[in-house]
Design a protein around this motif. Sequence first.
Motif, PDB file in Angstrom:
ATOM      1  N   GLN A   1      10.733   1.323  -5.104  1.00 37.03           N
ATOM      2  CA  GLN A   1       9.749   0.852  -4.126  1.00 37.03           C
ATOM      3  C   GLN A   1       8.553   0.228  -4.847  1.00 37.03           C
ATOM      4  O   GLN A   1       8.085  -0.850  -4.457  1.00 37.03           O
ATOM      5  N   ALA A   2       8.085   0.872  -5.895  1.00 37.65           N
ATOM      6  CA  ALA A   2       6.926   0.365  -6.641  1.00 37.65           C
ATOM      7  C   ALA A   2       7.242  -0.947  -7.342  1.00 37.65           C
ATOM      8  O   ALA A   2       6.450  -1.894  -7.297  1.00 37.65           O
TER       9      ALA A   2
ATOM     10  N   GLU B   1       0.834  -1.203   0.000  1.00 35.30           N
ATOM     11  CA  GLU B   1       0.000   0.000   0.000  1.00 35.30           C
ATOM     12  C   GLU B   1       0.868   1.253   0.000  1.00 35.30           C
ATOM     13  O   GLU B   1       0.574   2.221  -0.714  1.00 35.30           O
ATOM     14  N   ARG B   2       1.935   1.251   0.770  1.00 36.41           N
ATOM     15  CA  ARG B   2       2.847   2.401   0.813  1.00 36.41           C
ATOM     16  C   ARG B   2       3.485   2.649  -0.556  1.00 36.41           C
ATOM     17  O   ARG B   2       3.592   3.793  -0.998  1.00 36.41           O
ATOM     18  N   ALA B   3       3.878   1.577  -1.225  1.00 40.44           N
ATOM     19  CA  ALA B   3       4.454   1.721  -2.569  1.00 40.44           C
ATOM     20  C   ALA B   3       3.422   2.292  -3.532  1.00 40.44           C
ATOM     21  O   ALA B   3       3.723   3.183  -4.334  1.00 40.44           O
ATOM     22  N   ALA B   4       2.190   1.813  -3.439  1.00 34.15           N
ATOM     23  CA  ALA B   4       1.122   2.303  -4.321  1.00 34.15           C
ATOM     24  C   ALA B   4       0.805   3.770  -4.035  1.00 34.15           C
ATOM     25  O   ALA B   4       0.591   4.567  -4.964  1.00 34.15           O
ATOM     26  N   LEU B   5       0.775   4.147  -2.770  1.00 37.42           N
ATOM     27  CA  LEU B   5       0.479   5.535  -2.415  1.00 37.42           C
ATOM     28  C   LEU B   5       1.617   6.473  -2.823  1.00 37.42           C
ATOM     29  O   LEU B   5       1.370   7.580  -3.311  1.00 37.42           O
ATOM     30  N   ALA B   6       2.852   6.040  -2.651  1.00 44.42           N
ATOM     31  CA  ALA B   6       3.989   6.855  -3.101  1.00 44.42           C
ATOM     32  C   ALA B   6       3.952   7.018  -4.620  1.00 44.42           C
ATOM     33  O   ALA B   6       4.210   8.111  -5.152  1.00 44.42           O
ATOM     34  N   TRP B   7       3.645   5.934  -5.329  1.00 39.53           N
ATOM     35  CA  TRP B   7       3.526   5.974  -6.798  1.00 39.53           C
ATOM     36  C   TRP B   7       2.422   6.948  -7.202  1.00 39.53           C
ATOM     37  O   TRP B   7       2.588   7.770  -8.101  1.00 39.53           O
TER      38      TRP B   7
ATOM     39  N   LEU C   1       3.233  15.389 -10.898  1.00 43.46           N
ATOM     40  CA  LEU C   1       4.281  15.142 -11.881  1.00 43.46           C
ATOM     41  C   LEU C   1       5.371  16.196 -11.999  1.00 43.46           C
ATOM     42  O   LEU C   1       6.493  15.836 -12.337  1.00 43.46           O
ATOM     43  N   PRO C   2       5.104  17.462 -11.751  1.00 43.50           N
ATOM     44  CA  PRO C   2       6.222  18.408 -11.853  1.00 43.50           C
ATOM     45  C   PRO C   2       7.410  18.002 -10.984  1.00 43.50           C
ATOM     46  O   PRO C   2       8.547  18.348 -11.268  1.00 43.50           O
ATOM     47  N   ASN C   3       7.139  17.244  -9.929  1.00 41.29           N
ATOM     48  CA  ASN C   3       8.211  16.751  -9.065  1.00 41.29           C
ATOM     49  C   ASN C   3       8.862  15.496  -9.645  1.00 41.29           C
ATOM     50  O   ASN C   3       9.911  15.070  -9.168  1.00 41.29           O
ATOM     51  N   GLY C   4       8.228  14.874 -10.616  1.00 40.05           N
ATOM     52  CA  GLY C   4       8.771  13.673 -11.239  1.00 40.05           C
ATOM     53  C   GLY C   4       8.597  12.441 -10.380  1.00 40.05           C
ATOM     54  O   GLY C   4       8.097  12.495  -9.261  1.00 40.05           O
ATOM     55  N   VAL C   5       8.999  11.312 -10.933  1.00 39.05           N
ATOM     56  CA  VAL C   5       8.982  10.047 -10.210  1.00 39.05           C
ATOM     57  C   VAL C   5      10.438   9.713  -9.891  1.00 39.05           C
ATOM     58  O   VAL C   5      11.226   9.424 -10.792  1.00 39.05           O
ATOM     59  N   SER C   6      10.772   9.770  -8.633  1.00 39.64           N
ATOM     60  CA  SER C   6      12.162   9.540  -8.227  1.00 39.64           C
ATOM     61  C   SER C   6      12.552   8.075  -8.423  1.00 39.64           C
ATOM     62  O   SER C   6      11.697   7.188  -8.491  1.00 39.64           O
ATOM     63  N   ASP C   7      13.836   7.838  -8.466  1.00 39.26           N
ATOM     64  CA  ASP C   7      14.340   6.469  -8.557  1.00 39.26           C
ATOM     65  C   ASP C   7      13.925   5.660  -7.327  1.00 39.26           C
ATOM     66  O   ASP C   7      13.629   4.466  -7.443  1.00 39.26           O
TER      67      ASP C   7
ATOM     68  N   SER D   1       4.483  -6.211 -10.033  1.00 33.91           N
ATOM     69  CA  SER D   1       5.077  -6.695 -11.282  1.00 33.91           C
ATOM     70  C   SER D   1       4.955  -5.580 -12.327  1.00 33.91           C
ATOM     71  O   SER D   1       4.233  -4.597 -12.118  1.00 33.91           O
ATOM     72  N   GLU D   2       5.635  -5.739 -13.443  1.00 33.75           N
ATOM     73  CA  GLU D   2       5.534  -4.738 -14.524  1.00 33.75           C
ATOM     74  C   GLU D   2       4.096  -4.555 -14.966  1.00 33.75           C
ATOM     75  O   GLU D   2       3.639  -3.432 -15.186  1.00 33.75           O
TER      76      GLU D   2
END
Length: 160
Positions: free
Chosen positions: A113-114, A89-95, A102-108, A119-120
């Motif tokens: 974590q996601a 759930e934490r990975a999904a919420l961070a995603w 989006l202006p902050n982007g998706v960090s590595d 899975s892909e």
Amino acid sequence: MSHARKEYVDFEKLAPDVFAAVRSLGQFAAKAGLDKQLIELVKLRASQINGCAFCVQYHILLGESLGVPVDKLNLVVVWREAPQFSARERAALAWTEALTTLPNGVSDDVYAQATAEFSEVELTYLTSAVASINVWNRFGAAYRWTPPARKTTAADAAAS
């Protein structure tokens, strides 16, 4: 006090093809097998970020009907500080937060974590759920849709 510029039901009447396309996009994640409770937490969090009162209330009510614990619904706004949320759930919420802002982007780190929890294919469908709620939020916030009322049951009435 804000007032509705148009209502949710007006959207379906005005643009049934757009309504159907957005609704369809929002259903793919559940059809692909992602947990419906998880999807509701994601949709609730994006709606909070986007300030869509209709969608916040809608996804609280839907989450309740799907059995999402009330403490999770109440605490999703501060999920990082609340112990009720699983690693998935934490990975999904961070995603969700990364894609919604989006202006902050998706960090590595968020990507790592996601991909550790999904899975892909799952992550692709989770992304479709986040994309869908962000589209709904744009309509709901722009037109100030009136939040749906909680349906009172006989048990609710007896308890009050």
